[in-house]
Design a protein around this motif. Structure first.
Motif, PDB file in Angstrom:
ATOM      1  N   PRO A  12     -74.443  57.263 -53.748  1.00 44.41           N
ATOM      2  CA  PRO A  12     -74.678  55.843 -54.052  1.00 44.41           C
ATOM      3  C   PRO A  12     -75.448  55.624 -55.358  1.00 44.41           C
ATOM      4  O   PRO A  12     -75.183  54.653 -56.071  1.00 44.41           O
ATOM      5  CB  PRO A  12     -75.482  55.324 -52.859  1.00 44.41           C
ATOM      6  N   ILE A  13     -76.354  56.516 -55.701  1.00 40.49           N
ATOM      7  CA  ILE A  13     -77.093  56.351 -56.956  1.00 40.49           C
ATOM      8  C   ILE A  13     -76.169  56.553 -58.147  1.00 40.49           C
ATOM      9  O   ILE A  13     -76.216  55.801 -59.117  1.00 40.49           O
ATOM     10  CB  ILE A  13     -78.314  57.289 -57.008  1.00 40.49           C
ATOM     11  N   MET A  14     -75.302  57.552 -58.076  1.00 38.85           N
ATOM     12  CA  MET A  14     -74.367  57.785 -59.176  1.00 38.85           C
ATOM     13  C   MET A  14     -73.387  56.615 -59.305  1.00 38.85           C
ATOM     14  O   MET A  14     -73.052  56.205 -60.414  1.00 38.85           O
ATOM     15  CB  MET A  14     -73.615  59.106 -58.980  1.00 38.85           C
ATOM     16  N   ARG A  15     -72.937  56.063 -58.179  1.00 37.34           N
ATOM     17  CA  ARG A  15     -72.051  54.883 -58.229  1.00 37.34           C
ATOM     18  C   ARG A  15     -72.766  53.710 -58.893  1.00 37.34           C
ATOM     19  O   ARG A  15     -72.184  53.000 -59.721  1.00 37.34           O
ATOM     20  CB  ARG A  15     -71.616  54.481 -56.826  1.00 37.34           C
ATOM     21  N   GLN A  16     -74.027  53.485 -58.497  1.00 38.36           N
ATOM     22  CA  GLN A  16     -74.781  52.377 -59.078  1.00 38.36           C
ATOM     23  C   GLN A  16     -74.992  52.590 -60.574  1.00 38.36           C
ATOM     24  O   GLN A  16     -74.881  51.646 -61.357  1.00 38.36           O
ATOM     25  CB  GLN A  16     -76.136  52.218 -58.375  1.00 38.36           C
ATOM     26  N   ASN A  17     -75.259  53.815 -60.987  1.00 39.35           N
ATOM     27  CA  ASN A  17     -75.414  54.113 -62.417  1.00 39.35           C
ATOM     28  C   ASN A  17     -74.130  53.802 -63.180  1.00 39.35           C
ATOM     29  O   ASN A  17     -74.173  53.258 -64.284  1.00 39.35           O
ATOM     30  CB  ASN A  17     -75.827  55.570 -62.632  1.00 39.35           C
ATOM     31  N   LYS A  18     -72.976  54.139 -62.598  1.00 36.25           N
ATOM     32  CA  LYS A  18     -71.695  53.841 -63.248  1.00 36.25           C
ATOM     33  C   LYS A  18     -71.466  52.332 -63.335  1.00 36.25           C
ATOM     34  O   LYS A  18     -70.998  51.820 -64.353  1.00 36.25           O
ATOM     35  CB  LYS A  18     -70.541  54.507 -62.495  1.00 36.25           C
ATOM     36  N   LEU A  19     -71.797  51.620 -62.251  1.00 35.11           N
ATOM     37  CA  LEU A  19     -71.659  50.158 -62.274  1.00 35.11           C
ATOM     38  C   LEU A  19     -72.577  49.541 -63.321  1.00 35.11           C
ATOM     39  O   LEU A  19     -72.175  48.638 -64.055  1.00 35.11           O
ATOM     40  CB  LEU A  19     -71.973  49.572 -60.896  1.00 35.11           C
ATOM     41  N   ASP A  20     -73.811  50.012 -63.392  1.00 33.47           N
ATOM     42  CA  ASP A  20     -74.758  49.499 -64.387  1.00 33.47           C
ATOM     43  C   ASP A  20     -74.254  49.752 -65.807  1.00 33.47           C
ATOM     44  O   ASP A  20     -74.340  48.879 -66.670  1.00 33.47           O
ATOM     45  CB  ASP A  20     -76.135  50.144 -64.209  1.00 33.47           C
ATOM     46  N   SER A  21     -73.706  50.938 -66.028  1.00 26.76           N
ATOM     47  CA  SER A  21     -73.177  51.285 -67.348  1.00 26.76           C
ATOM     48  C   SER A  21     -71.991  50.395 -67.701  1.00 26.76           C
ATOM     49  O   SER A  21     -71.896  49.878 -68.824  1.00 26.76           O
ATOM     50  CB  SER A  21     -72.772  52.755 -67.364  1.00 26.76           C
ATOM     51  N   ALA A  22     -71.079  50.193 -66.757  1.00 29.09           N
ATOM     52  CA  ALA A  22     -69.917  49.334 -66.996  1.00 29.09           C
ATOM     53  C   ALA A  22     -70.363  47.896 -67.255  1.00 29.09           C
ATOM     54  O   ALA A  22     -69.835  47.217 -68.145  1.00 29.09           O
ATOM     55  CB  ALA A  22     -68.959  49.388 -65.807  1.00 29.09           C
TER      56      ALA A  22
END
Length: 183
Positions: A132-142
């Motif tokens: 979930p942290i890696m997913r959130q990081n990707k969403l934040d980056s996008a």
């Protein structure tokens, strides 16, 4: 008597400990006494995650070496262990743990129950929260890339929300709109 439980019979205690092996989180129990940790129990996930022997975990906790933790996160664990063994209670932290050569995000909870004579029973739980942290990081980056595109678009962008299904209220105004209205 693994956990010092007093309100269960021996068969119930054995059953309770076996249930801990069904949990996906790494769980370890220790006795803290005179500045030293003594290994009591680790569930199957804990033994698998750390490949830990009681001696190694006792030494890591007592000395604060924590070689498996990302160096910047070691002090976080030392602090919550200190707080727990001094005051009792539950303390949480987010750390990176080296698992099979890769650092993974782990939510760590330390729960200490103070005992007479200055000792404590300490439970340490590691839960893998890397996905979930890696997913959130990707969403934040996008989101940041999209925001950069919108802010640098010719003209400008205004996004509206409705209030009480009647009134339009701007929820986002790009920098382009600001520059158009300013000039």
């Amino acid at each position: 008597r693994v956990l010092g439980m007093t309100d269960h019979n021996e068969n119930q205690e054995e059953l309770d400990v076996n249930y801990l092996n069904y949990l996906p989180n790494s769980i370890g129990f220790f006795r803290y006494e005179n500045g030293r940790y003594y290994f009591l129990y680790a569930n199957e996930a804990g033994r698998k995650l750390f490949g830990v022997t009681g001696d190694k975990s006792e030494n890591d906790l007592t000395t604060g070496t924590f070689e498996e933790l990302y160096p910047d996160d070691r002090d976080k664990i030392k602090l919550i262990l200190y707080k727990a063994t001094v005051s009792g209670g539950v303390y949480r932290e987010l750390v990176r743990l080296n698992v099979d050569g890769e650092y993974r995000w782990m939510a760590v909870a330390v729960n200490a129950e103070l005992q007479p004579g200055g000792t404590a029973i300490v439970c340490i739980v590691y839960a893998d929260v890397n996905t979930p942290i890696m997913r959130q990081n990707k969403l934040d980056s996008a989101y940041m890339r999209l925001l950069d595109v919108v802010n640098n678009a010719m003209g400008g962008v205004i996004s509206f929300e409705t209030l009480n299904n009647r009134i339009l209220v701007p929820s986002y105004v790009s920098q382009g709109v600001y520059h158009m209205l300013k000039g």
